[in-house]
Design a protein around this motif. Structure first.
Motif, PDB file in Angstrom:
ATOM      1  N   TYR A 250       1.102  -1.342  -0.181  1.00  0.00           N
ATOM      2  CA  TYR A 250       0.068   0.600  -0.256  1.00  0.00           C
ATOM      3  C   TYR A 250       1.014   1.073   0.370  1.00  0.00           C
ATOM      4  O   TYR A 250       0.094   2.596  -0.781  1.00  0.00           O
TER       5      TYR A 250
ATOM      6  N   ARG B 207       3.013   1.790  -2.163  1.00  0.00           N
ATOM      7  CA  ARG B 207       3.222   2.054  -3.443  1.00  0.00           C
ATOM      8  C   ARG B 207       2.278   3.587  -3.483  1.00  0.00           C
ATOM      9  O   ARG B 207       2.241   4.628  -4.465  1.00  0.00           O
ATOM     10  N   TYR B 208       0.287   3.564  -3.183  1.00  0.00           N
ATOM     11  CA  TYR B 208      -0.246   3.797  -3.355  1.00  0.00           C
ATOM     12  C   TYR B 208      -0.195   4.942  -2.462  1.00  0.00           C
ATOM     13  O   TYR B 208      -0.739   6.170  -3.175  1.00  0.00           O
TER      14      TYR B 208
ATOM     15  N   TRP C  57       2.301   7.233  -4.703  1.00  0.00           N
ATOM     16  CA  TRP C  57       1.345   7.200  -6.333  1.00  0.00           C
ATOM     17  C   TRP C  57       0.351   8.868  -5.696  1.00  0.00           C
ATOM     18  O   TRP C  57       0.522   9.795  -6.733  1.00  0.00           O
TER      19      TRP C  57
ATOM     20  N   VAL D  38      -5.930   7.269  -7.732  1.00  0.00           N
ATOM     21  CA  VAL D  38      -5.243   6.579  -7.380  1.00  0.00           C
ATOM     22  C   VAL D  38      -5.859   5.489  -5.875  1.00  0.00           C
ATOM     23  O   VAL D  38      -5.613   4.884  -5.927  1.00  0.00           O
TER      24      VAL D  38
ATOM     25  N   LEU E   8      -6.032   1.798  -5.331  1.00  0.00           N
ATOM     26  CA  LEU E   8      -5.453   1.660  -3.890  1.00  0.00           C
ATOM     27  C   LEU E   8      -6.417   0.213  -3.394  1.00  0.00           C
ATOM     28  O   LEU E   8      -6.124  -0.690  -2.864  1.00  0.00           O
TER      29      LEU E   8
ATOM     30  N   THR F 180      -6.803  -2.834  -4.582  1.00  0.00           N
ATOM     31  CA  THR F 180      -6.610  -3.727  -4.732  1.00  0.00           C
ATOM     32  C   THR F 180      -6.597  -4.436  -3.180  1.00  0.00           C
ATOM     33  O   THR F 180      -6.170  -5.674  -2.789  1.00  0.00           O
TER      34      THR F 180
ATOM     35  N   TRP G  39      -1.291  -3.505 -13.004  1.00  0.00           N
ATOM     36  CA  TRP G  39      -1.794  -3.498 -11.682  1.00  0.00           C
ATOM     37  C   TRP G  39      -2.293  -4.917 -12.228  1.00  0.00           C
ATOM     38  O   TRP G  39      -3.174  -6.097 -11.278  1.00  0.00           O
TER      39      TRP G  39
END
Length: 319
Positions: A109, A111-112, A115, A148, A152, A155, A217
């Motif tokens: 998470y 990574r988001y 972003w 974004v 998120l 995921t 993704w």
């Protein structure tokens, strides 16, 4: 071999979160790659800041924004290289291949979060280059946050409803790309051929890489097709292109472009405000001279007494 002996991240931070084991997780090779990207982001940040000090303070806006992009990315990749900033999520699609066999996949998470901070800065770099109006920039940034957050949440959802969030994210992405390809390009070309070339070169990198992010993704967090190590390589290459490479193209392209041409006139504290349209103190004279107004540089013919008339003497009384 030396790197393998020194990288103990997986031993220090195993793929266990609150008692739940992520049986689909990165290996030491994936961790090594994340550390490599972290180093690239860190060196890029220092390079962009170094180039900023070669410019006047009023011309550093793009250097600071771009350095901020790679700085935040460096922290995110430090976390992923350390095998931190993740949570285990049950996969929707169970695969029989050994590299993706399992139930719980490691989802980073962090990574988001990266972003959420860096993608608006990338858009600001591009739209400020194009001289776009601020209401449009703020609106596109909001749409970017929707993109974004949608990816998120997708995921973190274990069921097929994740693809609904994926659709929302893709719709937001396509609108952003439309603004880049159509509106942004038109505004940039109107400011001059040099500005148009900078926008085209750096914007093309973002256009190509951002189209690839939903593909990554879909085959990693979404479809559980590729292993987390392959996911790391895929995302890492895209991030290197869309951050350090993009930033280098943008800053080098802006080297001979005055930000004032883009509507970004920033006055430094040691500049003479009278030269650049600032404010100075009024200079008054006691005689019939004028008062100098520092706002427009004109001299107004005011006197301390009545305007445009000289004082008259009172006739003496007759004794």
């Amino acid at each position: 071999m030396m790197l393998e002996r020194r990288n103990h991240a997986l031993q220090d931070n195993p793929s266990i979160f609150k008692g739940q084991v992520a049986d689909i997780s990165i290996t030491r090779r994936g961790s090594d790659w994340y550390w490599t990207v972290c180093a690239i982001m860190t060196v890029s940040t220092l390079a962009f800041l170094g180039l900023a000090f070669m410019r006047p303070r009023s011309n550093r806006i793009f250097h600071y924004i771009t350095a901020g992009i790679t700085m935040v990315a460096a922290v995110a990749y430090f976390s992923m290289g350390s095998n931190l900033g993740w949570t285990p999520i049950a996969v929707e699609f169970h695969r029989s291949e050994h590299i993706v066999r399992g139930t719980y996949r490691e989802i980073f998470y962090v990574r988001y979060i990266d972003w959420f901070v860096t993608t608006p800065l990338i858009l600001m770099d591009l739209f400020l280059t194009a001289g776009m109006p601020w209401p449009t920039i703020l609106w596109v940034v909001l749409v970017d946050w929707v993109m974004v957050v949608s990816f998120l949440v997708g995921t973190l959802v274990e069921s097929q409803y994740k693809w609904g969030y994926f659709a929302f994210g893709c719709a937001a992405l396509f609108y952003i790309l439309y603004q880049l390809v159509w509106e942004g390009r038109r505004h940039a070309n109107a400011l001059g051929n040099d500005v148009g070339r900078v926008f085209l070169a750096s914007g093309s990198v973002i256009l190509i890489t951002w189209i690839c992010y939903p593909i990554c993704w879909g085959v990693s967090e979404g479809g559980n097709v590729i292993a987390p190590d392959s996911e790391a390589i895929f995302y890492g290459i895209l991030d290197i292109l869309s951050k350090p490479v993009f930033g280098a193209l943008l800053i080098l392209g802006h080297w001979n472009i005055d930000p004032a041409r883009l509507g970004l006139r920033i006055r430094d504290f040691d500049e003479n405000p009278a030269v650049h349209g600032g404010f100075t103190e009024k200079k008054e004279t006691n005689g019939a001279g004028g008062v100098t107004n520092g706002t427009n540089g004109h001299t107004n013919g005011h006197t301390n007494g009545a305007t445009a008339t000289a004082p008259t003497e009172t006739p003496a009384e007759t004794v």
